[in-house]
Design a protein around this motif. Structure first.
Motif, PDB file in Angstrom:
ATOM      1  N   SER A 368      50.512  62.746  43.637  1.00  0.00           N
ATOM      2  CA  SER A 368      51.060  61.502  44.179  1.00  0.00           C
ATOM      3  C   SER A 368      50.430  61.162  45.522  1.00  0.00           C
ATOM      4  N   LEU A 369      50.301  62.146  46.407  1.00  0.00           N
ATOM      5  CA  LEU A 369      49.693  61.905  47.717  1.00  0.00           C
ATOM      6  C   LEU A 369      48.227  61.517  47.577  1.00  0.00           C
ATOM      7  N   VAL A 370      47.511  62.201  46.702  1.00  0.00           N
ATOM      8  CA  VAL A 370      46.087  61.917  46.519  1.00  0.00           C
ATOM      9  C   VAL A 370      45.882  60.497  46.023  1.00  0.00           C
ATOM     10  N   ARG A 371      46.685  60.071  45.057  1.00  0.00           N
ATOM     11  CA  ARG A 371      46.502  58.730  44.484  1.00  0.00           C
ATOM     12  C   ARG A 371      46.996  57.641  45.434  1.00  0.00           C
ATOM     13  N   ARG A 372      48.146  57.877  46.073  1.00  0.00           N
ATOM     14  CA  ARG A 372      48.723  56.836  46.929  1.00  0.00           C
ATOM     15  C   ARG A 372      47.847  56.549  48.144  1.00  0.00           C
ATOM     16  N   HIS A 373      47.222  57.592  48.688  1.00  0.00           N
ATOM     17  CA  HIS A 373      46.423  57.412  49.898  1.00  0.00           C
ATOM     18  C   HIS A 373      44.929  57.479  49.634  1.00  0.00           C
ATOM     19  N   ARG A 374      44.551  57.459  48.342  1.00  0.00           N
ATOM     20  CA  ARG A 374      43.137  57.454  47.958  1.00  0.00           C
ATOM     21  C   ARG A 374      42.369  58.581  48.670  1.00  0.00           C
ATOM     22  N   ILE A 375      42.888  59.783  48.547  1.00  0.00           N
ATOM     23  CA  ILE A 375      42.331  60.960  49.222  1.00  0.00           C
ATOM     24  C   ILE A 375      40.987  61.330  48.605  1.00  0.00           C
ATOM     25  N   ASP A 376      40.052  61.697  49.464  1.00  0.00           N
ATOM     26  CA  ASP A 376      38.727  62.141  49.025  1.00  0.00           C
ATOM     27  C   ASP A 376      38.576  63.661  49.049  1.00  0.00           C
ATOM     28  N   VAL A 377      39.173  64.293  50.060  1.00  0.00           N
ATOM     29  CA  VAL A 377      39.028  65.736  50.234  1.00  0.00           C
ATOM     30  C   VAL A 377      40.384  66.335  50.595  1.00  0.00           C
ATOM     31  N   VAL A 378      40.680  67.483  49.975  1.00  0.00           N
ATOM     32  CA  VAL A 378      41.869  68.251  50.342  1.00  0.00           C
ATOM     33  C   VAL A 378      41.398  69.470  51.127  1.00  0.00           C
ATOM     34  N   CYS A 379      41.872  69.595  52.372  1.00  0.00           N
ATOM     35  CA  CYS A 379      41.465  70.702  53.249  1.00  0.00           C
ATOM     36  C   CYS A 379      42.629  71.667  53.419  1.00  0.00           C
ATOM     37  N   ILE A 380      42.382  72.920  53.084  1.00  0.00           N
ATOM     38  CA  ILE A 380      43.413  73.945  53.151  1.00  0.00           C
ATOM     39  C   ILE A 380      43.089  74.905  54.288  1.00  0.00           C
ATOM     40  N   GLY A 381      44.046  75.128  55.160  1.00  0.00           N
ATOM     41  CA  GLY A 381      43.837  76.085  56.241  1.00  0.00           C
ATOM     42  C   GLY A 381      43.711  77.492  55.694  1.00  0.00           C
ATOM     43  N   ASN A 382      42.701  78.220  56.155  1.00  0.00           N
ATOM     44  CA  ASN A 382      42.490  79.567  55.628  1.00  0.00           C
ATOM     45  C   ASN A 382      43.551  80.519  56.144  1.00  0.00           C
ATOM     46  N   GLY A 383      43.597  81.699  55.549  1.00  0.00           N
ATOM     47  CA  GLY A 383      44.571  82.688  55.982  1.00  0.00           C
ATOM     48  C   GLY A 383      45.497  83.085  54.856  1.00  0.00           C
ATOM     49  N   PRO A 384      46.574  83.832  55.178  1.00  0.00           N
ATOM     50  CA  PRO A 384      47.516  84.275  54.159  1.00  0.00           C
ATOM     51  C   PRO A 384      48.091  83.114  53.364  1.00  0.00           C
TER      52      PRO A 384
END
Length: 875
Positions: A368-384
């Motif tokens: 839903s977030l990706v489509r609603r805001h036309r997201i190009d890249v999902v960035c995940i913080g590294n770590g546990p």
């Protein structure tokens, strides 16, 4: 007026001409910054680059501080009536802190020492008789017996002799020439020996290799010294420095003994051995140890600085809409969407676990977030717990079929510091700490330099042995790197935060805040000339800052570059000579070849200035860091239990140390490529092969679950090796995995070169001359007018002449494929279709050649290399 002796000494230290050194110091005294001189004042400072100027400044500051200490010592000695002309001359001729400390020790012997007490008891005359070596043993014994006085704790003649020899030992210990010779012996032939502390043998762990180590001082790698130092701090290791004691004693004998009387020789040798063993070796050995630690510290700080520079100069991802994800605890993640300019859009919290219901809900929320805001890249913080989020996000993106969206890991070290800081609260007052952290993760991907400037550079965590080095020196050096990167890229006058603007040459925090307040009150700046008219901006501040303040969409084309406004008229004359407008020169670098460069040489316009102008016109206002290619981020890391020996996987370099490079494979643990596994060729400096942020292909050598270590290799990856696909991973195990993926035959050396965002392109002359590596392409710097070559060679020679003291560690700029123009168009950038039109996507390369284009049925983020993958490039 500068002290000529000081200038001469600095010139010797940095191996430069005295006139250049004097010119640099005078300009620095006038208030000019290193960065201003490097870019706009090279004619005045002998065409020297930033690192040379910094080295001169460092030596100047060192000697200024030394001069203050020398003056304080002279005043102190004069007040105590201990100063004479010889001692004053000795102090004035001193050019190192260590030597000054020796002089101070000579002038102020330790109170209460054995020699001092013996002198107080009247044994100085006996010591002098022995030292002169003119009297026989009978005379010496007679005087000793005469001086014996039980009431003054001199029981007999033997005690008097012992006291006199103590005086002689301390006299030798205070001899400046002896101490200097001993220090030279340590550095020339000294040996470092580390031993395990008795009773600590059971605490082997990471310190076991140092339980019985012996190595020449000049051959101990800095990272090994830092490890030994950590072992000492934890009470596991004992480290000592030693030399050949007998050889040093022979030196003392030759220096002191000039009699053949064996009885007198025996007495003096007792004093010399006492001086050697009790005083000289421990004290000078301590100084040498401190110098060793200091040298290792400096190396560790420089490793940190190089890594930080690569991180800060990573290509930005302008115009891409990003969804940042910060793992807040097991089973939970905070999401924050930002637009192409980094403006916050929406935040959400996901709670998911092993139940299918929660996983499904999480997947749907991400979609839903990706489509609603036309997201190009999902960035995940590294770590546990990043791995759990990756799996969920990957499943969500598989179900997004109307657009191409990629995901990547982002180093989140220091994110919490920003999220809880006053600046974070000021910028995002309506968000909680977790949401601010997620926004910062997204912005780090969009523009690393801008976002990372908001936190203490130490917190970025790209160094080695950070806790063991001086916090003050580390902070100062890393701040220099940050400021250097800001000036190398320039600052967007209409978008830069205060953390960037306040570090620009010539701008104080108050002036920077005034510029930002002006753009908020009256709208964006349209030209640099408007800035010059600000009533509170002093002319000198404007002069020093103007070239670094960039307006990407300004009405004046040159405002998009780092050409200084004082040279605008000169550039217009150049354009007229070429029969073009300034904008045409910037849009097509081929027109630059029509300019008769030598015609514009004058008294205040030298070759260095022309090179700077040409470089900026060739770049045409484009970012000096290049542009990120999101397509290079696409990869599917193995699961924690899937990793097997022999696998070929992709990863990102997170840290480069003297002993190798750490690789993030998208798992809980990072892998290590030891320096011996970086290349088939000998590698003494890992930073020559890889840099922080590089995307590399590696082969798994060993997975040691017991020690929580993953050993990797880059040199064993051949041309024909491909990343092990997910469907093949589960079938691999043990020796069969290693056999199945043995290296294929290679041509050449066959080793794998780093590639992807942030990768440096090995280049000699383009880097030395300050020209981007991309300019070495046809029509680039290689085709420049010959008038520019001598200046480039001069700077290259100046830097290489002091390869250790003056480091040429500036970044190179690789020609990287640009981000999708469709994404940029959504944020108001020209060059691509608007949102939702489904039209073709034009991909613009960051180099100066023709744009790389492709058509597709659905919009995608970046064009891939024609017929080649990253694994096809040989090292």
């Amino acid at each position: 007026m500068l002290d000529r002796t000081l200038v001469q000494q600095i010139a010797r230290d940095v191996r430069l001409d005295e006139r250049r050194v004097q010119g640099i110091i005078e300009r620095l005294q006038s208030g000019d910054s290193i960065y201003y001189l490097d870019r706009y004042g090279r004619e005045e400072v002998g065409n020297l680059g930033e690192e040379c100027i910094r080295r001169v400044r460092e030596q100047w500051v060192y000697y200024e501080n030394l001069a203050e200490r020398k003056a304080a010592l002279v005043r102190d000695l004069a007040s105590k009536e201990k100063l004479n002309s010889d001692l004053r001359q000795e102090i004035e001729a001193c050019w190192s802190v260590v030597e000054l400390e020796d002089i101070q020790r000579l002038c102020e012997p330790a109170e209460g020492s054995k020699g001092a007490r013996a002198r107080e008891r009247g044994l100085g005359s006996l010591a002098m008789m022995i030292w002169m070596q003119r009297n026989g043993r009978r005379d010496i014994d007679a005087l000793a017996a005469k001086l014996a006085d039980p009431e003054h704790e001199i029981a007999d003649a033997a005690a008097a002799l012992d006291g006199a020899l103590r005086i002689l030992a301390e006299q030798m210990e205070q001899d400046l020439e002896v101490r200097k010779h001993l220090r030279a012996c340590f550095w020339k032939e000294g040996v470092g020996m580390s031993r395990v502390v008795a009773g600590k043998e059971g605490l082997a762990g990471k310190f076991k290799p140092y339980f019985d180590l012996q190595e020449r001082l000049g051959e101990i790698p800095p990272h090994r010294l830092m490890a030994i130092r950590r072992g000492e701090a934890e009470g596991v290791i004992q480290f000592e420095v030693e030399i050949d004691n007998h050889r040093f004693l022979e030196y003392l004998r030759r220096k002191v003994i000039h009699t053949s009387d064996p009885e007198i020789v025996e007495l003096i040798e007792r004093a010399l051995e006492d001086a050697r063993d009790r005083l000289l070796l421990p004290e000078v050995g301590r100084q040498v140890r401190e110098e060793l630690w200091r040298s290792a510290e400096e190396d560790a700080i420089e490793v940190f600085a190089r890594n930080l520079r690569k991180v800060l100069l990573s290509p930005p991802a302008r115009g891409l809409r990003v969804l940042g994800a910060d793992p807040i605890h097991r089973g939970g993640v905070k999401l924050a969407a930002v637009d192409g300019a980094g403006r916050f859009l929406e935040a959400a919290t996901l709670h998911f676990g092993h139940s299918e219901k929660r996983k499904t809900a999480g997947v749907e929320r991400v979609k839903s977030l990706v489509r609603r805001h036309r997201i190009d890249v999902v960035c995940i913080g590294n770590g546990p717990h990043a791995r759990e989020i990756e799996i969920l996000v990957r499943e969500a993106l598989r179900q997004v079929t109307d657009r191409q969206v990629v995901q990547t890991l982002v180093n989140k070290t220091g994110v919490q510091l920003y999220a809880t800081s006053d600046l974070g609260q000021e910028e995002l007052p309506d968000l909680d700490v977790a949401a601010r952290a997620a926004v910062s993760i997204a912005r780090r991907f969009q523009d690393p330099l801008s976002e990372l400037s908001k936190v203490d550079p130490k917190s970025i965590g790209v160094g080695q042995y950070q806790q063991e080095v001086s916090a003050e020196r580390l902070s100062a050096r890393l701040e220099e790197v940050l400021v250097s990167c800001i000036h190398e890229v320039g600052v967007n006058l209409n978008a830069a935060p205060l953390s960037l603007m306040s570090r620009v040459s010539g701008l104080s925090p108050s002036l920077a805040a005034a510029l930002i307040a002006r753009r908020k009150d009256k709208g964006p700046w349209t030209s640099r000339s408007e800035v010059a008219l600000m009533p509170d901006l002093p002319p000198q501040s404007w002069e020093r800052a103007a070239g670094f303040l960039v307006i990407p969409d300004g009405v004046e084309p040159l405002d998009r570059t780092r050409v200084h406004p004082s040279r605008y008229e000169l550039v217009r004359e150049m354009a007229a000579c070429a029969g073009k407008t300034v904008l045409e020169l910037m849009e097509d670098p081929a027109h630059l070849e029509k300019i008769p460069w030598e015609k514009f040489l004058s008294g205040n316009v030298g070759k260095a200035t022309l090179r700077v102008i040409r470089e900026e016109l060739r770049r045409g206002g484009r970012d000096a860091r290049g542009v990120l290619d999101p397509a290079s981020l696409v990869s599917e890391p193995p699961a924690e239990g899937e990793l097997r020996e022999g696998m070929v996987v992709r990863g990102t370099v997170t840290n480069v140390t003297n002993f190798g490079a750490f690789i993030d494979l998208g798992m809980q643990r990072e892998g290590l490529v030891h320096v011996s596994q970086l290349s088939k060729k000998f590698v003494s400096d890992p930073s020559v092969v890889v840099s922080v942020g590089d995307r590399v292909t590696v082969k798994v050598l060993k997975v040691d679950a017991a020690r929580n270590r993953i050993s990797l290799s880059m040199k064993q990856v051949g041309r024909r090796d491909r990343v092990t696909p997910p469907e093949s991973r589960a079938a691999m195990s043990g020796e069969s995995a290693a056999a199945a993926f043995a290296p294929a035959p290679m041509t050449g050396d066959g080793s794998q070169a780093p590639s992807g965002p942030g990768t440096s392109v090995p280049a000699a002359s383009p880097v030395a001359s300050g020209v981007a590596a991309a300019d070495a392409a046809p029509g680039g710097a290689a085709a420049a007018s010959a008038i520019l070559a001598p200046a480039a060679a001069m700077e290259s020679a100046a830097v290489s002449s002091e390869s250790r003291a003056v480091r040429a560690d500036g970044p190179t700029t690789s020609a990287v494929v640009g981000a999708a123009s469709s994404a940029m168009a959504r944020e108001g950038h020209p060059g691509g279709p608007g949102p939702g039109d489904g039209g073709p996507v034009e991909i613009v390369a960051s180099g100066d050649g023709p744009a790389a284009q492709r058509r597709a049925d659905t919009p995608s983020l970046a064009a891939r290399s024609e017929g080649k993958s990253h694994e096809d490039h040989a090292h």
